[in-house]
Scaffold this active site. Sequence first.
Site, PDB file in Angstrom:
ATOM      1  N   THR A 140      25.526  61.727   2.536  1.00 39.37           N
ATOM      2  CA  THR A 140      26.288  60.566   3.001  1.00 39.37           C
ATOM      3  C   THR A 140      25.455  59.694   3.945  1.00 39.37           C
ATOM      4  O   THR A 140      24.569  60.206   4.642  1.00 39.37           O
ATOM      5  CB  THR A 140      27.557  61.060   3.742  1.00 39.37           C
ATOM      6  N   ASP A 141      25.801  58.412   4.005  1.00 36.90           N
ATOM      7  CA  ASP A 141      25.129  57.517   4.961  1.00 36.90           C
ATOM      8  C   ASP A 141      25.462  57.889   6.406  1.00 36.90           C
ATOM      9  O   ASP A 141      24.782  57.443   7.337  1.00 36.90           O
ATOM     10  CB  ASP A 141      25.481  56.043   4.685  1.00 36.90           C
ATOM     11  N   GLU A 142      26.511  58.704   6.584  1.00 37.51           N
ATOM     12  CA  GLU A 142      26.914  59.059   7.958  1.00 37.51           C
ATOM     13  C   GLU A 142      25.865  59.895   8.678  1.00 37.51           C
ATOM     14  O   GLU A 142      25.913  60.029   9.908  1.00 37.51           O
ATOM     15  CB  GLU A 142      28.263  59.794   7.956  1.00 37.51           C
ATOM     16  N   TYR A 158      31.631  66.458  10.969  1.00 40.13           N
ATOM     17  CA  TYR A 158      31.414  66.248   9.528  1.00 40.13           C
ATOM     18  C   TYR A 158      29.983  65.800   9.250  1.00 40.13           C
ATOM     19  O   TYR A 158      29.253  66.429   8.474  1.00 40.13           O
ATOM     20  CB  TYR A 158      32.418  65.219   8.976  1.00 40.13           C
ATOM     21  N   LYS A 212      26.796  67.717   7.281  1.00 40.34           N
ATOM     22  CA  LYS A 212      26.121  67.169   6.101  1.00 40.34           C
ATOM     23  C   LYS A 212      24.618  67.008   6.364  1.00 40.34           C
ATOM     24  O   LYS A 212      23.788  67.305   5.501  1.00 40.34           O
ATOM     25  CB  LYS A 212      26.730  65.813   5.718  1.00 40.34           C
TER      26      LYS A 212
HETATM   27  P1  NAD Z   1      36.863  65.391  -1.613  1.00 40.45           P
HETATM   28  O1  NAD Z   1      37.319  65.939  -0.322  1.00 40.45           O
HETATM   29  O2  NAD Z   1      37.746  64.453  -2.373  1.00 40.45           O
HETATM   30  O3  NAD Z   1      36.482  66.584  -2.618  1.00 40.45           O
HETATM   31  C1  NAD Z   1      35.812  67.742  -2.200  1.00 40.45           C
HETATM   32  C2  NAD Z   1      36.042  68.827  -3.248  1.00 40.45           C
HETATM   33  O4  NAD Z   1      35.321  69.984  -2.826  1.00 40.45           O
HETATM   34  C3  NAD Z   1      37.509  69.243  -3.409  1.00 40.45           C
HETATM   35  O5  NAD Z   1      37.857  69.327  -4.762  1.00 40.45           O
HETATM   36  C4  NAD Z   1      37.568  70.606  -2.731  1.00 40.45           C
HETATM   37  O6  NAD Z   1      38.552  71.475  -3.295  1.00 40.45           O
HETATM   38  C5  NAD Z   1      36.161  71.120  -2.998  1.00 40.45           C
HETATM   39  N1  NAD Z   1      35.766  72.143  -2.025  1.00 40.45           N
HETATM   40  C6  NAD Z   1      35.920  72.112  -0.671  1.00 40.45           C
HETATM   41  N2  NAD Z   1      35.458  73.234  -0.112  1.00 40.45           N
HETATM   42  C7  NAD Z   1      34.972  74.002  -1.136  1.00 40.45           C
HETATM   43  C8  NAD Z   1      34.360  75.281  -1.197  1.00 40.45           C
HETATM   44  N3  NAD Z   1      34.117  76.004  -0.079  1.00 40.45           N
HETATM   45  N4  NAD Z   1      34.003  75.772  -2.412  1.00 40.45           N
HETATM   46  C9  NAD Z   1      34.230  75.046  -3.543  1.00 40.45           C
HETATM   47  N5  NAD Z   1      34.819  73.838  -3.533  1.00 40.45           N
HETATM   48  C10 NAD Z   1      35.183  73.313  -2.348  1.00 40.45           C
HETATM   49  O7  NAD Z   1      35.454  64.707  -1.306  1.00 40.45           O
HETATM   50  P2  NAD Z   1      34.759  63.430  -1.964  1.00 40.45           P
HETATM   51  O8  NAD Z   1      35.175  62.224  -1.233  1.00 40.45           O
HETATM   52  O9  NAD Z   1      34.898  63.510  -3.433  1.00 40.45           O
HETATM   53  O10 NAD Z   1      33.247  63.717  -1.566  1.00 40.45           O
HETATM   54  C11 NAD Z   1      32.402  64.472  -2.420  1.00 40.45           C
HETATM   55  C12 NAD Z   1      31.022  64.562  -1.800  1.00 40.45           C
HETATM   56  O11 NAD Z   1      30.488  63.243  -1.618  1.00 40.45           O
HETATM   57  C13 NAD Z   1      31.015  65.200  -0.422  1.00 40.45           C
HETATM   58  O12 NAD Z   1      29.886  66.025  -0.327  1.00 40.45           O
HETATM   59  C14 NAD Z   1      30.912  64.022   0.545  1.00 40.45           C
HETATM   60  O13 NAD Z   1      30.243  64.423   1.702  1.00 40.45           O
HETATM   61  C15 NAD Z   1      30.104  63.044  -0.272  1.00 40.45           C
HETATM   62  N6  NAD Z   1      30.326  61.613   0.006  1.00 40.45           N
HETATM   63  C16 NAD Z   1      31.585  61.083  -0.031  1.00 40.45           C
HETATM   64  C17 NAD Z   1      31.760  59.718   0.153  1.00 40.45           C
HETATM   65  C18 NAD Z   1      33.124  59.081   0.095  1.00 40.45           C
HETATM   66  O14 NAD Z   1      33.246  57.873   0.383  1.00 40.45           O
HETATM   67  N7  NAD Z   1      34.180  59.786  -0.259  1.00 40.45           N
HETATM   68  C19 NAD Z   1      30.637  58.888   0.380  1.00 40.45           C
HETATM   69  C20 NAD Z   1      29.366  59.476   0.431  1.00 40.45           C
HETATM   70  C21 NAD Z   1      29.216  60.839   0.231  1.00 40.45           C
HETATM   71  O1  DAU Z   2      30.277  56.598   4.597  1.00 35.85           O
HETATM   72  C1  DAU Z   2      30.521  57.668   3.741  1.00 35.85           C
HETATM   73  C2  DAU Z   2      31.711  58.463   4.229  1.00 35.85           C
HETATM   74  O2  DAU Z   2      32.869  57.656   3.977  1.00 35.85           O
HETATM   75  C3  DAU Z   2      31.853  59.814   3.547  1.00 35.85           C
HETATM   76  O3  DAU Z   2      30.741  60.599   3.882  1.00 35.85           O
HETATM   77  C4  DAU Z   2      33.147  60.515   3.972  1.00 35.85           C
HETATM   78  O4  DAU Z   2      33.315  61.714   3.246  1.00 35.85           O
HETATM   79  C5  DAU Z   2      34.312  59.586   3.664  1.00 35.85           C
HETATM   80  O5  DAU Z   2      35.532  60.163   4.100  1.00 35.85           O
HETATM   81  C6  DAU Z   2      34.100  58.231   4.344  1.00 35.85           C
HETATM   82  O6  DAU Z   2      34.169  58.380   5.794  1.00 35.85           O
HETATM   83  P1  DAU Z   2      34.953  57.330   6.710  1.00 35.85           P
HETATM   84  O7  DAU Z   2      35.294  57.990   7.983  1.00 35.85           O
HETATM   85  O8  DAU Z   2      34.222  56.029   6.757  1.00 35.85           O
HETATM   86  O9  DAU Z   2      36.262  57.114   5.778  1.00 35.85           O
HETATM   87  P2  DAU Z   2      37.816  56.986   6.126  1.00 35.85           P
HETATM   88  O10 DAU Z   2      38.494  56.570   4.843  1.00 35.85           O
HETATM   89  O11 DAU Z   2      38.350  58.163   6.850  1.00 35.85           O
HETATM   90  O12 DAU Z   2      37.833  55.746   7.120  1.00 35.85           O
HETATM   91  C7  DAU Z   2      37.277  54.480   6.768  1.00 35.85           C
HETATM   92  C8  DAU Z   2      37.388  53.590   7.987  1.00 35.85           C
HETATM   93  O13 DAU Z   2      38.768  53.302   8.222  1.00 35.85           O
HETATM   94  C9  DAU Z   2      36.890  54.234   9.266  1.00 35.85           C
HETATM   95  O14 DAU Z   2      36.255  53.252  10.068  1.00 35.85           O
HETATM   96  C10 DAU Z   2      38.147  54.741   9.957  1.00 35.85           C
HETATM   97  C11 DAU Z   2      39.195  53.745   9.509  1.00 35.85           C
HETATM   98  N1  DAU Z   2      40.572  54.283   9.347  1.00 35.85           N
HETATM   99  C12 DAU Z   2      40.733  55.419   8.621  1.00 35.85           C
HETATM  100  C13 DAU Z   2      41.974  55.960   8.445  1.00 35.85           C
HETATM  101  C14 DAU Z   2      42.169  57.243   7.657  1.00 35.85           C
HETATM  102  C15 DAU Z   2      41.637  53.614   9.904  1.00 35.85           C
HETATM  103  O15 DAU Z   2      41.488  52.560  10.544  1.00 35.85           O
HETATM  104  N2  DAU Z   2      42.887  54.149   9.723  1.00 35.85           N
HETATM  105  C16 DAU Z   2      43.113  55.303   9.036  1.00 35.85           C
HETATM  106  O16 DAU Z   2      44.271  55.755   8.928  1.00 35.85           O
END
Ligand code: NAD
Ligand code: DAU
Length: 341
Positions: A127-129, A155, A159
Amino acid sequence: MEKILVTGGAGFIGSNFVYYMLENHGDVKIVCVDSLSYAGNLVTLEPLLGKENFRFVKADITDREAMYTLFEAEKFDVVVNFAAESHVDRSIDSPEPFLMTNFIGTSVLLDAFRKCGCGRRFHQVSTDEVYGDLPLDRPDLFFTEETPIHTSSPYSTSKASADLLCLAYHRTYGVPVTISRCSNNYGRFQYPEKLIPLMISRALNDEKVPVYGEGLNVRDWLHVLDHCKAIDLIIHEGKNGEIYNIGGHNERANIDVVKTVLAALGKSEDLIEFVTDRPGHDLRYAIDASKLERELGWVPETKFEDGIKETVEWYVNNQKWWKDILSGEYVKMSEELLKKT
Ligand code: NAD
Ligand code: DAU
């Protein structure tokens, strides 16, 4: 026939990746491992259950014995590790599951990959985080692959630690690792605790939509299929030991994203409620993805205006999918579907 292990494939990005790969490659078999944590939903994968080129295995990536047995039996060509605890707010409330799955889980997968002596690529979805945040008043600054790791939340720290472990396994044991660091994704199948699906589900119920602080924090939004395409390119054409940033130069303040969603739903901005800010809240993420564009020819294809419209429509037309999550019914439904696997 290429055999790919997708961990976390019952979650948001993993499930989109499974569909993307099966739709775009005739010669691929996907094995999906997912523990079905609260974020995993087998209903999402229901159309694939029983198909020849797909297998679902309910297992935890921290379970060493289960992973070693699976890797020995399947001899994967490629592993793509999506499995993670992914929600920043949950990591602030309770860091340990994040350390367990995101760090220990990744270490178990790396060991399984190495010990079974198989596989041409281990891809870590990061992730970019991991780069921390950028100031709001410096729009000229972007994260590159050389930006130092500087994490803010449990988190992002879990990562970043996993990324470092992958690089150590590459250097010390020669494991063929690649890492991608992507910005915020949006699209279908996202758990309704994340900003966009949370706003949609609450607004459709005419409930207040909570915006942290003043809503000025900036995220760089990318359509989930553009992320999937990038990973497909990296696992096939990326170089071992390399990190690739993924992002669409699509920075928006949260408040603007929320207003866009409300407008697409025809709902009033009066639903917006400013609430207490997230502790340690990162100000701005902005990705420089020029390495991926230059070296592998990746370009993001979905414009935010089109993608967000299509995404809002998907949640409007698939209300059962997220309502079953909110009611908890999806747990029972997933258990029923498991009997078919
Ligand atoms: P998500 O939370 O929707 O899905 C995660 C999945 O992993 C779920 O199906 C969960 O059941 C499974 N899981 C959790 N713990 C586990 C374990 N111990 N063993 C096996 N399976 C397990 O997450 P997402 O948003 O789809 O993110 C997927 C990946 O991409 C993550 O690694 C996250 O860090 C990365 N990522 C997400 C975003 C985003 O915007 N959502 C952006 C950049 C990177
Ligand atoms: O940048 C990549 C990341 O993006 C991934 O690595 C994470 O897995 C993914 O969850 C996401 O993280 P964020 O914290 O950016 O996503 P989230 O949807 O939780 O929040 C997006 C922005 O919105 C953040 O600045 C917090 C804000 N927010 C979030 C929630 C849930 C609100 O203002 N209100 C809310 O209720």
